[in-house]
Design a protein around this motif. Structure first.
Motif, PDB file in Angstrom:
ATOM      1  N   GLU A 104      59.067-117.533 -29.807  1.00  0.00           N
ATOM      2  CA  GLU A 104      57.824-117.066 -29.199  1.00  0.00           C
ATOM      3  C   GLU A 104      57.304-115.802 -29.878  1.00  0.00           C
ATOM      4  O   GLU A 104      56.124-115.699 -30.222  1.00  0.00           O
ATOM      5  CB  GLU A 104      58.036-116.815 -27.704  1.00  0.00           C
ATOM      6  CG  GLU A 104      56.815-116.314 -26.989  1.00  0.00           C
ATOM      7  CD  GLU A 104      57.051-116.013 -25.516  1.00  0.00           C
ATOM      8  OE1 GLU A 104      56.055-115.965 -24.787  1.00  0.00           O
ATOM      9  OE2 GLU A 104      58.218-115.821 -25.114  1.00  0.00           O
ATOM     10  N   LYS A 105      58.178-114.834 -30.085  1.00  0.00           N
ATOM     11  CA  LYS A 105      57.777-113.559 -30.680  1.00  0.00           C
ATOM     12  C   LYS A 105      57.379-113.747 -32.148  1.00  0.00           C
ATOM     13  O   LYS A 105      56.385-113.159 -32.603  1.00  0.00           O
ATOM     14  CB  LYS A 105      58.913-112.533 -30.569  1.00  0.00           C
ATOM     15  CG  LYS A 105      58.552-111.137 -31.015  1.00  0.00           C
ATOM     16  CD  LYS A 105      57.336-110.551 -30.330  1.00  0.00           C
ATOM     17  CE  LYS A 105      57.627-110.091 -28.939  1.00  0.00           C
ATOM     18  NZ  LYS A 105      56.479-109.458 -28.276  1.00  0.00           N
ATOM     19  N   GLU A 116      53.989-115.397 -32.214  1.00  0.00           N
ATOM     20  CA  GLU A 116      52.974-114.417 -31.813  1.00  0.00           C
ATOM     21  C   GLU A 116      52.617-113.498 -32.979  1.00  0.00           C
ATOM     22  O   GLU A 116      51.438-113.259 -33.261  1.00  0.00           O
ATOM     23  CB  GLU A 116      53.508-113.606 -30.636  1.00  0.00           C
ATOM     24  CG  GLU A 116      52.568-112.575 -30.080  1.00  0.00           C
ATOM     25  CD  GLU A 116      53.218-111.810 -28.935  1.00  0.00           C
ATOM     26  OE1 GLU A 116      53.359-110.580 -29.061  1.00  0.00           O
ATOM     27  OE2 GLU A 116      53.605-112.455 -27.932  1.00  0.00           O
ATOM     28  N   GLU A 142      50.677-115.317 -35.536  1.00  0.00           N
ATOM     29  CA  GLU A 142      49.442-115.886 -35.000  1.00  0.00           C
ATOM     30  C   GLU A 142      49.379-117.401 -35.187  1.00  0.00           C
ATOM     31  O   GLU A 142      48.363-117.962 -35.596  1.00  0.00           O
ATOM     32  CB  GLU A 142      48.216-115.194 -35.611  1.00  0.00           C
ATOM     33  CG  GLU A 142      48.170-113.718 -35.302  1.00  0.00           C
ATOM     34  CD  GLU A 142      46.979-113.009 -35.904  1.00  0.00           C
ATOM     35  OE1 GLU A 142      46.426-113.482 -36.920  1.00  0.00           O
ATOM     36  OE2 GLU A 142      46.597-111.964 -35.344  1.00  0.00           O
ATOM     37  N   GLU A 151      54.054-121.471 -30.987  1.00  0.00           N
ATOM     38  CA  GLU A 151      55.511-121.561 -30.878  1.00  0.00           C
ATOM     39  C   GLU A 151      55.971-122.979 -31.217  1.00  0.00           C
ATOM     40  O   GLU A 151      57.019-123.175 -31.828  1.00  0.00           O
ATOM     41  CB  GLU A 151      55.927-121.170 -29.462  1.00  0.00           C
ATOM     42  CG  GLU A 151      57.413-121.063 -29.269  1.00  0.00           C
ATOM     43  CD  GLU A 151      57.792-120.610 -27.862  1.00  0.00           C
ATOM     44  OE1 GLU A 151      58.966-120.766 -27.526  1.00  0.00           O
ATOM     45  OE2 GLU A 151      56.917-120.125 -27.117  1.00  0.00           O
TER      46      GLU A 151
END
Length: 75
Positions: free
Chosen positions: A30-31, A34, A37, A40
């Motif tokens: 997820e990170k 993120e 951009e 996931e």
């Protein structure tokens, strides 16, 4: 799901190396997604070797994980 078969490149090796480095550097999928951009789901597909990626995405991953591309592509 159709696997990417560009010139017999084994995307599972690349994906597995990205996963190992992501975990080593303390990123969740997820990170990482993120910060890049991107979704996931796309990161998960890359890590499973189910999807190729643009060179620009590979460069971003390398910068974020502080690793050279050859370490992800060939080891």
């Amino acid at each position: 799901i159709q696997k990417n078969q560009d010139h017999d490149f084994d995307y599972s090796i690349l994906g597995n190396n990205i996963r190992k480095q992501r975990i080593k550097k303390g990123f969740t999928q997820e990170k990482l997604a993120e910060r890049l951009e991107i979704s996931e789901r796309y990161i998960a597909r890359i890590e499973r070797g189910e999807s190729g990626l643009k060179i620009s995405t590979l460069v971003k991953i390398c910068k974020l994980l502080n690793i050279e591309a050859d370490k992800l592509l060939f080891e």
